[in-house]
Scaffold this motif. Structure first.
Motif, mmCIF file in Angstrom:
data_model
loop_
_atom_site.group_PDB
_atom_site.id
_atom_site.type_symbol
_atom_site.label_atom_id
_atom_site.label_comp_id
_atom_site.label_asym_id
_atom_site.label_seq_id
_atom_site.Cartn_x
_atom_site.Cartn_y
_atom_site.Cartn_z
ATOM 1 N N ALA A 190 -21.936 -11.921 92.206
ATOM 2 C CA ALA A 190 -22.561 -10.287 91.696
ATOM 3 C C ALA A 190 -23.290 -9.819 91.420
ATOM 4 O O ALA A 190 -23.603 -8.992 90.758
ATOM 5 C CB ALA A 190 -21.188 -10.514 90.086
ATOM 6 N N GLY A 191 -24.873 -10.500 91.668
ATOM 7 C CA GLY A 191 -25.474 -10.170 91.079
ATOM 8 C C GLY A 191 -26.232 -10.609 89.784
ATOM 9 O O GLY A 191 -27.379 -10.302 89.452
ATOM 10 N N VAL A 192 -25.407 -11.341 89.322
ATOM 11 C CA VAL A 192 -26.189 -11.604 87.694
ATOM 12 C C VAL A 192 -26.728 -13.013 87.718
ATOM 13 O O VAL A 192 -26.207 -14.277 88.649
ATOM 14 C CB VAL A 192 -25.316 -11.356 87.008
ATOM 15 C CG1 VAL A 192 -23.503 -11.701 86.636
ATOM 16 C CG2 VAL A 192 -25.677 -11.584 85.477
ATOM 17 N N ASP A 256 -35.005 -9.545 85.033
ATOM 18 C CA ASP A 256 -35.134 -8.151 84.520
ATOM 19 C C ASP A 256 -36.235 -8.371 82.849
ATOM 20 O O ASP A 256 -34.231 -8.855 82.641
ATOM 21 C CB ASP A 256 -34.416 -7.364 85.333
ATOM 22 C CG ASP A 256 -34.298 -5.769 83.858
ATOM 23 O OD1 ASP A 256 -35.475 -5.933 82.717
ATOM 24 O OD2 ASP A 256 -34.200 -4.718 85.061
ATOM 25 N N PRO A 257 -36.251 -8.519 82.513
ATOM 26 C CA PRO A 257 -37.163 -8.972 80.786
ATOM 27 C C PRO A 257 -35.535 -7.801 80.224
ATOM 28 O O PRO A 257 -35.335 -8.643 79.058
ATOM 29 C CB PRO A 257 -38.318 -9.295 80.194
ATOM 30 C CG PRO A 257 -38.963 -8.052 81.665
ATOM 31 C CD PRO A 257 -37.482 -8.174 82.711
ATOM 32 N N ASP A 258 -35.671 -7.353 80.478
ATOM 33 C CA ASP A 258 -34.733 -6.527 80.277
ATOM 34 C C ASP A 258 -33.435 -6.042 80.011
ATOM 35 O O ASP A 258 -32.555 -5.550 79.197
ATOM 36 C CB ASP A 258 -34.616 -4.493 79.451
ATOM 37 C CG ASP A 258 -36.655 -4.343 79.887
ATOM 38 O OD1 ASP A 258 -36.845 -4.872 78.576
ATOM 39 O OD2 ASP A 258 -37.587 -3.553 80.587
ATOM 40 N N ARG A 259 -33.107 -6.866 80.788
ATOM 41 C CA ARG A 259 -31.557 -7.164 80.591
ATOM 42 C C ARG A 259 -30.750 -8.425 80.448
ATOM 43 O O ARG A 259 -29.887 -9.162 81.446
ATOM 44 C CB ARG A 259 -30.949 -6.836 82.420
ATOM 45 C CG ARG A 259 -30.902 -5.230 81.762
ATOM 46 C CD ARG A 259 -30.682 -4.219 83.702
ATOM 47 N NE ARG A 259 -31.235 -4.452 85.111
ATOM 48 C CZ ARG A 259 -30.667 -5.328 85.887
ATOM 49 N NH1 ARG A 259 -29.378 -4.282 86.496
ATOM 50 N NH2 ARG A 259 -31.907 -5.180 86.921
ATOM 51 N N ILE A 260 -31.321 -9.120 79.668
ATOM 52 C CA ILE A 260 -30.768 -10.459 79.655
ATOM 53 C C ILE A 260 -29.918 -10.516 78.200
ATOM 54 O O ILE A 260 -29.692 -10.396 77.565
ATOM 55 C CB ILE A 260 -31.296 -11.553 79.407
ATOM 56 C CG1 ILE A 260 -33.368 -11.318 79.961
ATOM 57 C CG2 ILE A 260 -30.952 -13.550 78.933
ATOM 58 C CD1 ILE A 260 -34.415 -12.557 79.916
ATOM 59 N N ALA A 261 -28.707 -10.952 79.002
ATOM 60 C CA ALA A 261 -27.225 -11.192 78.612
ATOM 61 C C ALA A 261 -26.916 -12.460 77.738
ATOM 62 O O ALA A 261 -27.678 -13.104 77.752
ATOM 63 C CB ALA A 261 -25.724 -11.137 78.389
ATOM 64 N N ILE A 262 -26.166 -12.649 76.339
ATOM 65 C CA ILE A 262 -26.345 -14.282 75.461
ATOM 66 C C ILE A 262 -24.501 -14.432 75.554
ATOM 67 O O ILE A 262 -24.207 -13.579 75.274
ATOM 68 C CB ILE A 262 -26.593 -14.462 74.306
ATOM 69 C CG1 ILE A 262 -26.650 -15.943 73.963
ATOM 70 C CG2 ILE A 262 -26.858 -13.473 73.810
ATOM 71 C CD1 ILE A 262 -27.440 -16.399 73.199
ATOM 72 N N ILE A 420 -15.296 -10.684 81.704
ATOM 73 C CA ILE A 420 -16.988 -10.579 81.564
ATOM 74 C C ILE A 420 -17.617 -9.566 83.012
ATOM 75 O O ILE A 420 -19.197 -9.201 82.633
ATOM 76 C CB ILE A 420 -17.367 -12.193 81.456
ATOM 77 C CG1 ILE A 420 -16.676 -12.394 80.185
ATOM 78 C CG2 ILE A 420 -18.696 -12.161 81.258
ATOM 79 C CD1 ILE A 420 -17.108 -14.083 80.052
ATOM 80 N N LEU A 421 -16.617 -10.111 83.921
ATOM 81 C CA LEU A 421 -18.124 -9.513 85.418
ATOM 82 C C LEU A 421 -18.200 -8.055 85.495
ATOM 83 O O LEU A 421 -18.245 -7.233 85.338
ATOM 84 C CB LEU A 421 -17.441 -10.285 86.646
ATOM 85 C CG LEU A 421 -17.975 -11.570 86.529
ATOM 86 C CD1 LEU A 421 -17.710 -12.779 87.863
ATOM 87 C CD2 LEU A 421 -19.277 -11.715 87.484
ATOM 88 N N ALA A 422 -16.446 -7.719 85.101
ATOM 89 C CA ALA A 422 -16.851 -6.031 84.984
ATOM 90 C C ALA A 422 -17.440 -5.605 84.079
ATOM 91 O O ALA A 422 -17.877 -4.809 84.295
ATOM 92 C CB ALA A 422 -15.021 -6.576 84.186
ATOM 93 N N LEU A 428 -24.755 -3.810 82.954
ATOM 94 C CA LEU A 428 -25.983 -4.475 82.834
ATOM 95 C C LEU A 428 -26.599 -4.327 84.411
ATOM 96 O O LEU A 428 -27.291 -4.573 84.602
ATOM 97 C CB LEU A 428 -26.152 -6.196 82.365
ATOM 98 C CG LEU A 428 -27.169 -6.520 81.368
ATOM 99 C CD1 LEU A 428 -27.370 -5.797 80.497
ATOM 100 C CD2 LEU A 428 -26.671 -8.047 81.009
ATOM 101 N N ILE A 429 -25.647 -4.738 85.145
ATOM 102 C CA ILE A 429 -25.306 -5.310 86.737
ATOM 103 C C ILE A 429 -25.429 -3.776 87.433
ATOM 104 O O ILE A 429 -26.685 -3.411 87.678
ATOM 105 C CB ILE A 429 -24.691 -5.937 87.172
ATOM 106 C CG1 ILE A 429 -24.373 -7.161 86.633
ATOM 107 C CG2 ILE A 429 -25.048 -6.131 88.988
ATOM 108 C CD1 ILE A 429 -23.194 -8.294 87.416
ATOM 109 N N ASP A 430 -25.120 -3.166 86.594
ATOM 110 C CA ASP A 430 -25.286 -1.517 88.260
ATOM 111 C C ASP A 430 -26.101 -0.550 87.444
ATOM 112 O O ASP A 430 -26.212 0.801 87.500
ATOM 113 C CB ASP A 430 -23.886 -0.877 88.115
ATOM 114 C CG ASP A 430 -23.118 -2.208 89.308
ATOM 115 O OD1 ASP A 430 -23.223 -2.645 89.744
ATOM 116 O OD2 ASP A 430 -21.636 -1.531 89.085
ATOM 117 N N GLN A 431 -27.308 -1.423 86.438
ATOM 118 C CA GLN A 431 -28.057 -0.113 85.975
ATOM 119 C C GLN A 431 -29.326 0.536 86.397
ATOM 120 O O GLN A 431 -30.184 -1.019 86.798
ATOM 121 C CB GLN A 431 -28.326 -0.490 84.184
ATOM 122 C CG GLN A 431 -27.785 -0.415 83.653
ATOM 123 C CD GLN A 431 -26.505 -0.026 83.162
ATOM 124 O OE1 GLN A 431 -27.186 0.880 82.566
ATOM 125 N NE2 GLN A 431 -24.833 0.156 83.713
#
Ligand code: GTR
Length: 431
Positions: A190-192, A256-262, A420-422, A428-431
């Motif tokens: 999914a690109g993450v 991408d340092p601005d797109r890291i989730a936990i 979660i993926l949706a 986050l992904i399509d940003q």
């Protein structure tokens, strides 16, 4: 006029009362009370918070101070040095879908040292494009990563058995308790990217664990009875460790340092919330089933309460010692779950709950999310609308702050990853 919350849905069935940790436990919605929550926007200065600027300058710092002082304990501020030994760089994994990197992070000070291992999988296709900087989800795992993924190349680190006879004891990673596998392929496809760490390596999960994990770097390894009322507990230590992983992740090429989730489950969901509340560099949170001390309201007399979680047979060592003072009078606690959530606003937060996970109080989590939503609105995000219905099973409600409830209980459910993926795709992904 405030809009009343929708009642608990019929599928959250009442159950007989039970004794847990030697305490009576209510599983009847009608007996849970209708708690009055501390006002999100009433500053301790007496001022009413009405602007994003005042929220950021005054109210969010107040919330963090209150959460630290009364619930999780203060994260000490000390000079800690970090060394990063990237001993596995750029190995293909999952049939070439992912590129794997493994790092050993050594944290040290004059007081001591602690090491932890992180495995990072980046989507191979995105990394191949030179401009590719991908979002990453950092998952805190209950098991050593070697048994948490289907990848022979992962380093085996020691695990901990924390329940049963002879516990706690250190075991080889492969002999630790397995709690299912992370579907890395689905995420990288999914690109993450997916970063994984075993929480027991940050600090083992038992009352004496502070002497064996990152807290020894701060020399703050006092046993549970020796800690000061506002000292941090294991959740604070795990959250601090997660931020040290984030330090490293942000510096990785391809990330991408601005797109890291936990993401975390249960006690690690509480940890994910507290980590993101304190550290704004976490761009989003996925919290599954964190319940008491996490996403569910402490003031509700339903399922696990502060009295249960801080009972001698339970988990007082996860929190500041002062949290236990509210066991008999949660209404005196200056914070509650809606404030923990609001400290993360307006970043995307997905709260996952389980239909039969009564111990974690899924309805109490919905009420917390609903009560936190005005913070998202103030800051230009979207939460749960006051008139929104409670979602039906395997669906969600809300926007940037979203509540999802799966069929099933206190576990990862088959519908979780799709939800979660949706959410990640949208936020986050399509940003
Ligand atoms: C339970 C605890 C919960 C939750 C859970 C878990 O026993 O009472 O608060 O954190 O453990 O982490 O699985």
């Amino acid at each position: 006029m405030t809009t009343a919350a929708p009642p608990p849905p019929a599928f959250l069935v009442d159950l007989p009362d039970e004794e847990r940790h030697g305490l009576p436990t209510n599983f009847t919605q009608g007996k849970a009370g209708d708690p009055v929550l501390p006002d999100l926007f009433a500053s301790l200065t007496g001022a009413r918070i009405t602007t994003p600027a005042a929220w950021r300058a005054i109210r969010r710092p107040e919330l963090l101070d209150l959460l630290a002082a009364h619930q999780f304990g203060r994260t000490p501020d000390a000079a800690i040095s970090a060394e990063h030994d990237v001993w596995d760089a750029g190995s293909p994994a999952f049939g070439g879908l992912a590129i794997r990197t493994q790092v050993e992070i050594k944290l040290s000070s004059d007081a001591g040292a602690s090491t932890m291992n992180v495995v990072l999988y980046l989507p191979a296709a995105a990394v191949a494009r030179s401009s590719g900087r991908v979002p990453v989800i950092l998952r805190l795992l209950f098991s050593p990563v070697v048994i948490g993924v289907d990848d022979e190349g992962v380093r085996e680190v020691d695990g901990w058995v924390t329940t049963g006879p002879d516990a706690p004891r250190r075991v080889a990673g492969r002999d630790a308790r397995s709690l299912g596998r992370v579907d890395v392929a689905a995420f990288v496809t999914a690109g993450v990217g997916v970063a994984l760490i075993y929480y027991g390596e940050i600090e083992p999960d038992f009352a004496g664990g502070a002497a064996l994990g990152v807290r020894r770097v701060f020399a703050s390894t006092a046993g549970p009875s020796e800690r000061a009322p506002g000292d941090w507990g294991a959740i604070g230590a795990w959250a601090w460790g997660a931020s040290r992983v984030l330090d490293w992740l942000q510096a990785q090429p391809g990330v991408d340092p601005d797109r890291i989730a936990i993401q975390g489950f249960s006690r690690l969901g509480k940890t994910a919330l507290w980590a993101a509340a304190q550290d704004e560099r976490f761009a989003a949170v996925i919290d599954c089933c964190s319940g008491e001390g996490g996403q569910s309201l402490s003031r509700r007399e339903y399922g696990e309460t502060i009295a249960h979680i801080t009972a001698p047979s339970a988990f007082a060592y996860w929190f500041a010692p002062r949290f236990a003072d509210y066991a008999r009078n949660p209404e005196a606690l200056p914070v509650d779950a809606h404030m923990l959530l609001a400290a993360i606003a307006p970043r995307p937060v997905l709260l996952i709950n389980g239909e039969t996970d009564a111990w974690a109080d899924p309805y109490g989590a919905f009420l917390a999310a609903r009560a936190a939503s005005p913070a998202w609105t103030l800051l230009g995000g979207t939460g749960i609308e006051p008139a929104a219905d409670f979602p039906s099973l395997d669906t969600s409600v809300g926007g940037d702050l979203r509540y999802f409830i799966h069929s099933g209980g206190h576990d990862a459910a088959p519908t979780d990853d799709a939800a979660i993926l949706a959410f990640l795709r949208e936020k986050l992904i399509d940003q």
